[in-house]
Design a protein around this motif. Structure first.
Motif, PDB file in Angstrom:
ATOM      1  N   ASP A 144      -8.200   8.239  -4.853  1.00 16.78           N
ATOM      2  CA  ASP A 144      -7.305   7.658  -3.727  1.00 16.78           C
ATOM      3  C   ASP A 144      -5.893   8.401  -3.397  1.00 16.78           C
ATOM      4  OD1 ASP A 144      -8.568   5.149  -3.336  1.00 16.78           O
ATOM      5  OD2 ASP A 144      -7.987   4.353  -5.201  1.00 16.78           O
ATOM      6  N   SER A 145      -6.116   9.642  -3.313  1.00 14.03           N
ATOM      7  CA  SER A 145      -4.964  10.532  -2.966  1.00 14.03           C
ATOM      8  C   SER A 145      -5.438  11.660  -2.036  1.00 14.03           C
ATOM      9  CB  SER A 145      -4.538  11.148  -4.692  1.00 14.03           C
ATOM     10  OG  SER A 145      -3.472  12.195  -4.109  1.00 14.03           O
TER      11      SER A 145
ATOM     12  N   GLU B  83      -0.635   8.778  -1.690  1.00 13.43           N
ATOM     13  CA  GLU B  83      -1.602   8.257  -2.756  1.00 13.43           C
ATOM     14  C   GLU B  83      -1.849   6.445  -2.555  1.00 13.43           C
ATOM     15  OE1 GLU B  83      -1.267   7.264  -7.388  1.00 13.43           O
ATOM     16  OE2 GLU B  83      -0.891   9.504  -6.655  1.00 13.43           O
ATOM     17  N   HIS B  84      -2.796   5.896  -2.454  1.00  9.58           N
ATOM     18  CA  HIS B  84      -3.179   4.791  -2.176  1.00  9.58           C
ATOM     19  C   HIS B  84      -2.787   4.048  -3.591  1.00  9.58           C
ATOM     20  CE1 HIS B  84      -6.090   1.315  -1.213  1.00  9.58           C
ATOM     21  NE2 HIS B  84      -4.702   0.947  -0.919  1.00  9.58           N
ATOM     22  N   ARG B  85      -1.988   2.957  -3.607  1.00  3.82           N
ATOM     23  CA  ARG B  85      -1.359   2.213  -4.445  1.00  3.82           C
ATOM     24  C   ARG B  85      -1.250   0.695  -4.264  1.00  3.82           C
ATOM     25  NH1 ARG B  85       3.575   5.636  -7.222  1.00  3.82           N
ATOM     26  NH2 ARG B  85       2.374   7.641  -7.555  1.00  3.82           N
TER      27      ARG B  85
ATOM     28  N   ALA C  32       1.300   2.635  -0.043  1.00  2.00           N
ATOM     29  CA  ALA C  32       0.909   3.977  -0.390  1.00  2.00           C
ATOM     30  C   ALA C  32       2.488   4.749  -0.934  1.00  2.00           C
ATOM     31  CB  ALA C  32       0.635   4.738   0.998  1.00  2.00           C
TER      32      ALA C  32
ATOM     33  N   TRP D 248      -5.816   3.416   4.663  1.00  2.43           N
ATOM     34  CA  TRP D 248      -5.941   2.297   3.374  1.00  2.43           C
ATOM     35  C   TRP D 248      -5.638   0.902   4.022  1.00  2.43           C
ATOM     36  CZ3 TRP D 248      -3.113   6.821   1.277  1.00  2.43           C
ATOM     37  CH2 TRP D 248      -3.831   7.746   0.580  1.00  2.43           C
TER      38      TRP D 248
END
Length: 178
Positions: A62-63, A81-83, A87, A119
């Protein structure tokens, strides 16, 4: 690979690590960084990153470490980075000799677009050293807002640099993307 404004955007690979470390170091630390306005040389010495740190971002799930080229030369980069619903934007570096010409604006806009497209996130988050008023003001002009939420600086961890002052901490900045 996407092209915008004469720039090529692509995900970094293992082969890019040395060039990206050199770019990031040149944008933030040492005398070379003074050619641009994003230098941290007056508040931190030592390294900004290292090959292991850059490789970790490239390999993380996811980065992505977005690498920006102009005429085949790496001129900038940023981490996405997907959080969850947002992001995280980090590791942003533009070659010091190209700073101040609008390149950063183009890159951050493309990073935001890619985060939404990839995302479906509705916010971008980042952390900035809170004493970097000029840099925070630049992000505010791009729609980011200060949250007042502070994160301690990792004093004693030389991988983050060697602080030249005792009041460093990171502030969370947030921008709605939709």
């Amino acid at each position: 690979m996407e092209t915008t404004a004469g720039l090529t955007f692509r995900d970094a690979t293992d082969a890019d690590v040395d060039a990206l470390v050199a770019l990031i170091e040149s944008a933030y630390r040492g005398d070379d960084s003074r050619a641009g306005w994003t230098t941290e040389a007056d508040i931190l010495e030592g390294q900004r990153t290292d090959p292991e740190g850059v490789l970790a971002v490239i390999k993380a799930p996811d980065s992505r470490l977005l690498t920006v080229e102009r005429e085949g030369r790496v001129v900038a980069c940023c981490q996405l980075e997907h959080r969850g619903t947002h992001a995280y934007f980090g590791m942003f570096a533009v070659s010091p000799t190209l700073q101040g010409g609008g390149l950063g604006k183009v890159i951050i806009a493309e990073a935001e677009r890619l985060a939404v497209e990839t995302w479906g996130v509705d916010e971008m988050h980042m952390t900035v050293i809170s004493v970097r008023d000029d840099l925070i003001a630049w992000y505010e002009r791009r729609g980011y807002r200060r949250t007042g939420k502070m994160i301690p600086f990792p004093y004693g961890d030389e991988r983050a640099g060697v602080p030249l002052r005792a009041d460093l901490r990171f502030e969370l900045l947030v921008k709605p993307l939709v």
